[in-house]
Design a protein around this motif. Sequence first.
Motif, mmCIF file in Angstrom:
data_model
loop_
_atom_site.group_PDB
_atom_site.id
_atom_site.type_symbol
_atom_site.label_atom_id
_atom_site.label_comp_id
_atom_site.label_asym_id
_atom_site.label_seq_id
_atom_site.Cartn_x
_atom_site.Cartn_y
_atom_site.Cartn_z
ATOM 1 N N GLU A 209 -4.588 -0.081 -17.489
ATOM 2 C CA GLU A 209 -5.186 0.691 -16.410
ATOM 3 C C GLU A 209 -4.442 1.453 -15.620
ATOM 4 N N MET A 210 -3.313 0.816 -15.129
ATOM 5 C CA MET A 210 -2.423 1.546 -14.285
ATOM 6 C C MET A 210 -1.266 2.550 -15.189
ATOM 7 N N SER A 211 -1.314 2.101 -16.167
ATOM 8 C CA SER A 211 -0.466 2.988 -16.963
ATOM 9 C C SER A 211 -1.171 4.436 -17.346
ATOM 10 N N LYS A 212 -2.694 4.303 -17.410
ATOM 11 C CA LYS A 212 -3.315 5.471 -17.661
ATOM 12 C C LYS A 212 -3.632 6.549 -16.466
ATOM 13 N N SER A 213 -3.775 5.599 -15.359
ATOM 14 C CA SER A 213 -4.081 6.283 -14.061
ATOM 15 C C SER A 213 -2.692 7.044 -13.697
ATOM 16 N N LEU A 214 -1.715 6.353 -13.768
ATOM 17 C CA LEU A 214 -0.296 7.007 -13.421
ATOM 18 C C LEU A 214 -0.021 8.085 -14.278
ATOM 19 N N THR A 215 -0.473 8.217 -15.595
ATOM 20 C CA THR A 215 -0.102 9.262 -16.571
ATOM 21 C C THR A 215 -1.030 10.501 -16.124
ATOM 22 N N ASP A 216 -2.155 10.198 -15.697
ATOM 23 C CA ASP A 216 -3.160 11.151 -15.299
ATOM 24 C C ASP A 216 -2.547 11.794 -13.987
ATOM 25 N N VAL B 96 8.371 8.636 -19.630
ATOM 26 C CA VAL B 96 7.497 7.760 -20.425
ATOM 27 C C VAL B 96 6.973 6.511 -19.767
ATOM 28 N N VAL B 97 5.700 6.346 -20.095
ATOM 29 C CA VAL B 97 4.871 5.360 -19.313
ATOM 30 C C VAL B 97 4.014 4.351 -19.944
ATOM 31 N N GLY B 98 4.358 2.969 -19.509
ATOM 32 C CA GLY B 98 3.390 2.193 -20.464
ATOM 33 C C GLY B 98 3.612 0.729 -20.011
ATOM 34 N N THR B 99 2.988 -0.142 -20.404
ATOM 35 C CA THR B 99 3.023 -1.456 -20.340
ATOM 36 C C THR B 99 4.321 -2.168 -20.927
ATOM 37 N N ARG B 100 4.396 -3.622 -20.675
ATOM 38 C CA ARG B 100 5.583 -4.177 -21.087
ATOM 39 C C ARG B 100 6.462 -3.550 -22.468
ATOM 40 N N LEU C 203 0.555 11.843 -12.980
ATOM 41 C CA LEU C 203 1.651 12.772 -13.263
ATOM 42 C C LEU C 203 1.394 14.127 -14.012
ATOM 43 N N LYS C 204 0.633 14.064 -15.032
ATOM 44 C CA LYS C 204 0.065 15.424 -15.608
ATOM 45 C C LYS C 204 -0.641 16.326 -14.605
ATOM 46 N N ARG C 205 -1.319 15.763 -13.660
ATOM 47 C CA ARG C 205 -1.767 16.613 -12.598
ATOM 48 C C ARG C 205 -0.866 17.388 -11.987
ATOM 49 N N ILE C 206 0.172 16.781 -11.444
ATOM 50 C CA ILE C 206 1.350 17.519 -10.816
ATOM 51 C C ILE C 206 2.422 18.422 -11.769
ATOM 52 N N GLY C 207 1.904 18.401 -12.917
ATOM 53 C CA GLY C 207 2.639 19.211 -13.812
ATOM 54 C C GLY C 207 4.124 18.477 -14.402
ATOM 55 N N ILE C 208 3.996 17.216 -14.501
ATOM 56 C CA ILE C 208 5.255 16.395 -15.120
ATOM 57 C C ILE C 208 4.816 16.077 -16.328
ATOM 58 N N PRO C 209 5.621 16.429 -17.586
ATOM 59 C CA PRO C 209 5.332 15.987 -18.830
ATOM 60 C C PRO C 209 5.551 14.513 -18.924
ATOM 61 N N VAL C 210 4.396 13.909 -19.628
ATOM 62 C CA VAL C 210 4.495 12.535 -19.787
ATOM 63 C C VAL C 210 3.850 12.226 -20.977
ATOM 64 N N ASN D 27 0.796 -1.273 0.044
ATOM 65 C CA ASN D 27 0.012 0.008 0.102
ATOM 66 C C ASN D 27 0.886 1.138 0.223
ATOM 67 N N GLU D 28 1.932 1.199 -0.581
ATOM 68 C CA GLU D 28 2.755 2.356 -0.368
ATOM 69 C C GLU D 28 2.535 3.113 -1.867
ATOM 70 N N GLU D 29 2.777 4.528 -1.757
ATOM 71 C CA GLU D 29 2.498 5.264 -2.866
ATOM 72 C C GLU D 29 3.791 5.296 -3.728
ATOM 73 N N ILE D 30 3.621 5.341 -5.208
ATOM 74 C CA ILE D 30 4.720 5.053 -6.264
ATOM 75 C C ILE D 30 5.109 6.499 -6.558
ATOM 76 N N LEU D 31 4.412 7.514 -6.438
ATOM 77 C CA LEU D 31 4.722 8.884 -7.144
ATOM 78 C C LEU D 31 6.133 9.457 -6.508
ATOM 79 N N PRO D 32 6.417 9.285 -5.310
ATOM 80 C CA PRO D 32 7.705 9.607 -4.569
ATOM 81 C C PRO D 32 8.858 9.196 -5.723
ATOM 82 N N LEU D 33 8.784 8.156 -5.710
ATOM 83 C CA LEU D 33 9.936 7.618 -6.433
ATOM 84 C C LEU D 33 9.937 7.967 -8.099
#
Length: 606
Positions: free
Chosen positions: A196-203, A228-232, A205-212, A172-178
């Motif tokens: 799904e995870m790649s989409k929500s992570l992308t959102d 750059v975010v994505g699956t395998r 990151l965008k929300r906190i102003g990180i280009p992705v 249950n640890e947050e991954i954004l700090p990493l």
Amino acid sequence: MPGKMSDQSQLPFQDANHDSESKEETIGRVVRVLPDVGGIDRPFDYLVPSSWLADGRDKNLQVGSRVRIPFGPRRVAGWVVEDYVDPPKEVKLRELTKISGMGPSSEMIQIARWVSYRWAGKLSSVLKTASPLRNIDRLPASPPDAVIGAKPPIWAIEALEKPKRVLRMPPNEEILPLIKAAIRTGDALVIVPSIEMSKSLTDDLKRIGIPVSLMPHQWAEATVGGVVVGTRSAVFAPVRKLGAILIFDEHNETLQEERMPTWHAREVAIERARRAEVPCVLISPTPSLEALQWGELQKFPKNHESESWAEVQIIDRREENPSRPGLLSDALVPLIRAKGENPTICILNRKGRSRLLACSHCGELVKCEDHQVPLIQDKDEMLLCTVDGVRQPSLCIRCGSTRFKNLRAGISRLREEIEALARQSTVEITSETKAADVTGCKLFIGTEAALHRFKKASQVIFLDFDQELLARRFRANEQALSLLAQASRLVGPKGSDGKIVIQTRQPDHEVLQAAVNGDPELLSESEKERRRILNLPPFSAQAEISGASAEIFMNSLGKPEGIQIMGPRDGSWLVQAPNSEYLAELLHKTERPSGRLRIQVDPQNI
DNA sequence: CGGACAAGCTGA
DNA sequence: CAGCTTGTCCGG
């Protein structure tokens, strides 16, 4: 290299009597092109049309470019895999038809070559994965630099300080700090297990102003900068200035391609990071032995990790009266009647219709003491081990009883039983279940795939966890624990109002001990020893050979020194080598017969 | 992969 | 022996 060509073009004379197709003729720029055609894995040489030199189109042509070529009687797509080549004298060259757009960089083509060798597959399949979905002839503008905010936590900074890092991150640890820590090193490449995870992570990151850029669609955007975010498949994505590669849920089997070549994003990431000399961080609540073998483990404080795993309630099915057979114990009744804030999800794996036997008297599971697999009853009422075929009399090892009951149940009837018992409507989650079908419903049943259909749950109930613990795959224990890590995410950490419920006849199993104590080491240490003793990966490398031509292939493979060959079973063989380099070399030098042949390097479900 | 061409099968 | 199927080879 271009020099060779200019020497030829400066020949003082052309012999007028020579055939116009003579080899002595002036040769311009020649590129080597790999056709994008299934079934072909060999490059062909083409001339760059001289008209392109005149109008400057040749400037856009480089290693990696997507081109169209005449190929026999037709025109096909392909990749430039080498430039300024010296073609064999005897062939008559044809001209490139056009430049379709951008493709993988020459560094990426080198990695793709390594992948096709390592996993014994076609280079063209790998290049396809490394290429944009649609033709790209121009790039967008670079994004603004990311706003580097507050200093990330120490653990995140530490994770990026070693080139080979395994981060055991509590469920249950947050991954954004990493990720925030990673962007300080340059553009980060982040691989996650699901779309799904790649989409929500992308959102996020965008929300906190990180280009992705989200792969695979934003290939062009990825090229010009940002995270750059994505699956395998994103492990082959272009990245402007690669700073670090992060693999989330490195243990997850979705990181392996199922088509040939069966490359694993974890291994590709390790190689890519090594070549680029950037840190690679493998992240998982339950790191694979492959990861632990490779890199330096970083943990969270013991208490912190333990608290992040969910509360686990174990229902020991040996202890109940046998009047309620099947999968629904007495202890389960109040649990499925409870109405939590979030849904209750019942998990039952229907895959592998194993015939599981339990003692009618004491409820002990009937399994082989040598191989830890369920025993089955043969025609003569003897107990048969499916690993070595050894037979023994039908006697319970715990109480000596000779009577056994079968533990199988169909899922649709089970849904009805649960519905009746729970006194509330129950929905079966399948791949076809739509969101509309589940509104207002709080009780669900499905396979483990259902765990990925929910974000939150009040309870996750494993109706028959022994099925996971006794699965006849050498990674069964690791996979079982990773299911519990996933369930921990759904129900939340200890102290939240969610919990995991596990029905089992093996409450002392080390997988369950690891989950209950929130300490994956309780499994990984013993698992490592077991794999070492049995010479299983990561202490060896395997390939599964199947398909119509498998037998011919195996015959020409022979019986080399240091190679173990098992099978055939159902027309497929297992080849085991001391390591993946040795295995790749062996598969490479063995002649490929025509006809269907599947070579699955690093098979997951053996 | 998919076209070209060759060799094999069938029916009148 | 035309007309069709099946197999093998090859592409720069």
